[in-house]
Design an enzyme around this catalytic site. Structure first.
Site, PDB file in Angstrom:
ATOM      1  N   ASN A   1       0.873  -1.172   0.000  1.00 16.10           N
ATOM      2  CA  ASN A   1       0.000   0.000   0.000  1.00 16.10           C
ATOM      3  C   ASN A   1       0.910   1.221   0.000  1.00 16.10           C
ATOM      4  O   ASN A   1       1.510   1.550   1.016  1.00 16.10           O
ATOM      5  CB  ASN A   1      -0.896  -0.034   1.252  1.00 16.10           C
ATOM      6  CG  ASN A   1      -1.746   1.208   1.390  1.00 16.10           C
ATOM      7  OD1 ASN A   1      -1.814   2.031   0.465  1.00 16.10           O
ATOM      8  ND2 ASN A   1      -2.408   1.362   2.535  1.00 16.10           N
ATOM      9  N   TRP A   2       0.989   1.857  -1.176  1.00 16.75           N
ATOM     10  CA  TRP A   2       1.911   3.001  -1.300  1.00 16.75           C
ATOM     11  C   TRP A   2       1.322   4.291  -0.751  1.00 16.75           C
ATOM     12  O   TRP A   2       1.977   5.318  -0.730  1.00 16.75           O
ATOM     13  CB  TRP A   2       2.342   3.164  -2.757  1.00 16.75           C
ATOM     14  CG  TRP A   2       3.351   2.134  -3.197  1.00 16.75           C
ATOM     15  CD1 TRP A   2       3.969   1.207  -2.413  1.00 16.75           C
ATOM     16  CD2 TRP A   2       3.848   1.932  -4.528  1.00 16.75           C
ATOM     17  NE1 TRP A   2       4.841   0.465  -3.174  1.00 16.75           N
ATOM     18  CE2 TRP A   2       4.788   0.871  -4.472  1.00 16.75           C
ATOM     19  CE3 TRP A   2       3.603   2.546  -5.772  1.00 16.75           C
ATOM     20  CZ2 TRP A   2       5.470   0.423  -5.613  1.00 16.75           C
ATOM     21  CZ3 TRP A   2       4.284   2.092  -6.909  1.00 16.75           C
ATOM     22  CH2 TRP A   2       5.209   1.043  -6.814  1.00 16.75           C
ATOM     23  N   LYS A   3       0.052   4.261  -0.373  1.00 15.90           N
ATOM     24  CA  LYS A   3      -0.601   5.455   0.201  1.00 15.90           C
ATOM     25  C   LYS A   3      -0.354   6.682  -0.694  1.00 15.90           C
ATOM     26  O   LYS A   3      -0.279   6.534  -1.911  1.00 15.90           O
ATOM     27  CB  LYS A   3      -0.116   5.659   1.641  1.00 15.90           C
ATOM     28  CG  LYS A   3      -0.261   4.380   2.470  1.00 15.90           C
ATOM     29  CD  LYS A   3      -0.072   4.570   3.946  1.00 15.90           C
ATOM     30  CE  LYS A   3      -0.248   3.217   4.645  1.00 15.90           C
ATOM     31  NZ  LYS A   3      -0.240   3.316   6.083  1.00 15.90           N
TER      32      LYS A   3
ATOM     33  N   HIS B   1      -9.798   0.723   4.508  1.00 17.31           N
ATOM     34  CA  HIS B   1      -8.506   0.937   5.176  1.00 17.31           C
ATOM     35  C   HIS B   1      -8.711   1.887   6.355  1.00 17.31           C
ATOM     36  O   HIS B   1      -9.502   2.821   6.277  1.00 17.31           O
ATOM     37  CB  HIS B   1      -7.480   1.521   4.203  1.00 17.31           C
ATOM     38  CG  HIS B   1      -6.104   1.556   4.792  1.00 17.31           C
ATOM     39  ND1 HIS B   1      -5.700   2.577   5.618  1.00 17.31           N
ATOM     40  CD2 HIS B   1      -5.074   0.687   4.727  1.00 17.31           C
ATOM     41  CE1 HIS B   1      -4.460   2.322   6.027  1.00 17.31           C
ATOM     42  NE2 HIS B   1      -4.059   1.187   5.492  1.00 17.31           N
TER      43      HIS B   1
ATOM     44  N   GLU C   1      -7.156   4.301   7.484  1.00 16.19           N
ATOM     45  CA  GLU C   1      -6.997   5.742   7.222  1.00 16.19           C
ATOM     46  C   GLU C   1      -8.242   6.324   6.561  1.00 16.19           C
ATOM     47  O   GLU C   1      -8.597   7.482   6.798  1.00 16.19           O
ATOM     48  CB  GLU C   1      -5.723   5.983   6.389  1.00 16.19           C
ATOM     49  CG  GLU C   1      -4.475   5.815   7.258  1.00 16.19           C
ATOM     50  CD  GLU C   1      -3.236   5.305   6.547  1.00 16.19           C
ATOM     51  OE1 GLU C   1      -3.163   5.386   5.311  1.00 16.19           O
ATOM     52  OE2 GLU C   1      -2.332   4.794   7.256  1.00 16.19           O
TER      53      GLU C   1
ATOM     54  N   GLU D   1      -5.908  -5.383  10.155  1.00 19.65           N
ATOM     55  CA  GLU D   1      -4.871  -4.400  10.454  1.00 19.65           C
ATOM     56  C   GLU D   1      -5.226  -3.682  11.752  1.00 19.65           C
ATOM     57  O   GLU D   1      -6.042  -2.755  11.743  1.00 19.65           O
ATOM     58  CB  GLU D   1      -4.783  -3.364   9.326  1.00 19.65           C
ATOM     59  CG  GLU D   1      -4.369  -3.934   8.005  1.00 19.65           C
ATOM     60  CD  GLU D   1      -3.807  -2.860   7.090  1.00 19.65           C
ATOM     61  OE1 GLU D   1      -2.622  -2.940   6.754  1.00 19.65           O
ATOM     62  OE2 GLU D   1      -4.536  -1.917   6.744  1.00 19.65           O
TER      63      GLU D   1
ATOM     64  N   GLY E   1       1.782   2.014  10.807  1.00 19.96           N
ATOM     65  CA  GLY E   1       2.698   3.144  10.703  1.00 19.96           C
ATOM     66  C   GLY E   1       3.326   3.537  12.030  1.00 19.96           C
ATOM     67  O   GLY E   1       3.943   4.592  12.152  1.00 19.96           O
TER      68      GLY E   1
ATOM     69  N   SER F   1       2.906  -2.371  10.366  1.00 17.28           N
ATOM     70  CA  SER F   1       4.346  -2.388  10.668  1.00 17.28           C
ATOM     71  C   SER F   1       5.036  -3.694  10.267  1.00 17.28           C
ATOM     72  O   SER F   1       5.941  -4.160  10.955  1.00 17.28           O
ATOM     73  CB  SER F   1       4.585  -2.075  12.149  1.00 17.28           C
ATOM     74  OG  SER F   1       4.162  -0.749  12.442  1.00 17.28           O
TER      75      SER F   1
ATOM     76  N   GLY G   1       2.699  -1.273   4.291  1.00 11.49           N
ATOM     77  CA  GLY G   1       2.741   0.157   3.968  1.00 11.49           C
ATOM     78  C   GLY G   1       4.175   0.629   3.813  1.00 11.49           C
ATOM     79  O   GLY G   1       4.819   0.418   2.786  1.00 11.49           O
ATOM     80  N   GLY G   2       4.702   1.245   4.856  1.00  7.86           N
ATOM     81  CA  GLY G   2       6.026   1.881   4.807  1.00  7.86           C
ATOM     82  C   GLY G   2       7.120   1.027   4.184  1.00  7.86           C
ATOM     83  O   GLY G   2       7.888   1.515   3.335  1.00  7.86           O
TER      84      GLY G   2
HETATM   85  P1  PGA Z   1       2.448   0.151   7.695  1.00 10.40           P
HETATM   86  O1  PGA Z   1       1.038   0.367   6.975  1.00 10.40           O
HETATM   87  O2  PGA Z   1       3.043  -1.127   7.126  1.00 10.40           O
HETATM   88  O3  PGA Z   1       3.266   1.351   7.324  1.00 10.40           O
HETATM   89  O4  PGA Z   1       2.203   0.042   9.151  1.00 10.40           O
HETATM   90  C1  PGA Z   1       0.161  -0.717   6.751  1.00 10.40           C
HETATM   91  C2  PGA Z   1      -1.092  -0.224   6.069  1.00 10.40           C
HETATM   92  O5  PGA Z   1      -1.519   0.914   6.310  1.00 10.40           O
HETATM   93  O6  PGA Z   1      -1.716  -0.960   5.271  1.00 10.40           O
END
Ligand code: PGA
Length: 255
Positions: free
Chosen positions: A8-10, A97, A99, A174, A180, A219, A240-241
Site C-alpha cells: 500500500n503506497w498510500k 482501510h 486511514e 490491520e 505506521g 508495521s 505500507g512503509g
Molecule cells: P504500515 O502500513 O506497514 O506502514 O504500518 C500498513 C497499512 O496501512 O496498510
C-alpha cells in the site's frame, strides 16, 4: 491458497518514482518469487497505468487502487469510478482501510457499500478491518471485527453467495495501533485476531469462509515478515512503509 503480499503506497510516489520501484520489482521476478505468492501493489491513482505496464508480463503481479466511489458514473466531482480504474489497469481495490475510516470518516456502512459495489462490478476487493488501541484495551476485539464484517456480509445482495467471493475477496486484519507506528502485533495477538476473523467468516458463509485469504497488516518489515506469514490463518501481508523501497518489499515477498 496462494499467499498474497500486498503493497500500500498510500499518498507517496510520483509517476517517475512509482515506475522505478515497479520496474525494479518486476525485474527481480520471477527468480525471487516463491511459486505460491501473489503480489498486489495499491498505487496512487496517477501511477496505476505505469505500474500496470511494468507488471504486464507477470501473472503473479497485479495493481490495485486505494479508493473509488461506488457509482458507475455521475455528478460526483472529484471522485473516481471502478470502471475508470479498470481502464488504466487496476484489478484490485482496497475498501475500509483504517486511514479511510479515521481520516475521512468512512463508516462501516459506507465501507460495506463500496466493497459490495466493487465486487459487483468485477473488481477484486481487499476489505480491511481492525480495532483501535482503545477498543482492544476495553476487550472489544471480537465485537469490533464482528461489527465490521457483519456490515459487509449482511448487506450482500442475493446473488453474492460465499462461493462467488472466492478468489475475489480478501480480508486484511490491520490493528489500527500497529499501522505506521513500528509497533507490530505479537504472534499471540495476530493468532487470536486471525482466529476470530476466520471464525466470523465461517459464521457468515460456512466452510467457504476457509477459502478467503486473511492478510495481516501493520508495521510489517523484512525482519518480521517471515514469522508473521508462518502463523496459522495468516494468508498474506499488507505492507505500507516497508513497501516503498523495492528491495525491502522484495525481501518481504521472499520471506
Ligand atoms: P504500515 O502500513 O506497514 O506502514 O504500518 C500498513 C497499512 O496501512 O496498510
Amino acid at each position: 491458497m496462494h499467499k498474497i503480499i500486498a503493497a500500500n503506497w498510500k499518498m507517496y510516489k510520483d509517476r517517475t518514482e512509482a515506475a522505478t520501484t515497479a520496474d525494479e520489482i518486476a525485474a527481480a521476478l520471477p527468480e525471487t518469487l516463491p511459486k505460491d505468492r501473489q503480489i498486489i501493489v495499491f498505487a496512487p491513482f496517477t501511477a496505476i497505468d505505469r505500474v500496470a505496464l511494468a507488471f504486464r508480463e507477470y501473472k503473479a503481479l497485479s495493481v490495485g487502487a486505494q479508493n473509488f466511489y461506488p457509482a458507475v458514473e455521475g455528478a460526483f466531482t472529484g471522485e473516481i469510478s471502478v470502471g475508470m480504474l479498470r481502464d488504466v489497469g487496476a484489478e484490485w481495490v482496497l475498501a475500509g482501510h483504517s486511514e479511510r475510516r479515521q481520516v475521512f470518516g468512512e463508516t462501516d456502512e459506507m465501507v460495506a457499500r463500496k466493497a459490495i459495489f466493487a465486487l459487483s462490478h468485477g473488481m477484486k476487493t481487499m476489505l480491511c478491518i481492525g480495532e483501535t488501541l482503545e477498543e482492544r484495551e476495553q476487550g472489544n476485539l471480537y465485537a469490533v471485527l464482528e461489527r465490521q464484517l457483519t456490515a459487509f456480509f449482511a448487506a450482500r445482495p442475493e446473488g453474492m453467495a460465499g462461493e462467488a467471493l472466492v478468489g475475489r475477496l480478501a480480508v486484511a486484519y490491520e490493528p489500527v495501533w500497529a499501522i505506521g507506528t513500528g509497533r507490530v502485533a505479537g504472534p499471540g495477538e495476530v493468532r487470536e485476531a486471525h482466529g476470530v476473523t476466520r471464525t466470523l467468516l465461517e459464521k457468515f458463509i460456512g466452510e467457504t469462509g476457509k477459502k478467503l485469504p486473511v492478510l495481516y497488516g501493520g508495521s510489517v518489515k523484512p525482519d518480521n515478515a517471515g514469522a508473521l506469514i508462518a502463523l496459522d490463518n495468516v494468508d498474506g501481508l499488507l505492507v505500507g512503509g516497508a513497501s516503498l523501497e523495492a528491495q525491502s518489499f522484495l525481501q518481504i515477498i521472499g520471506a
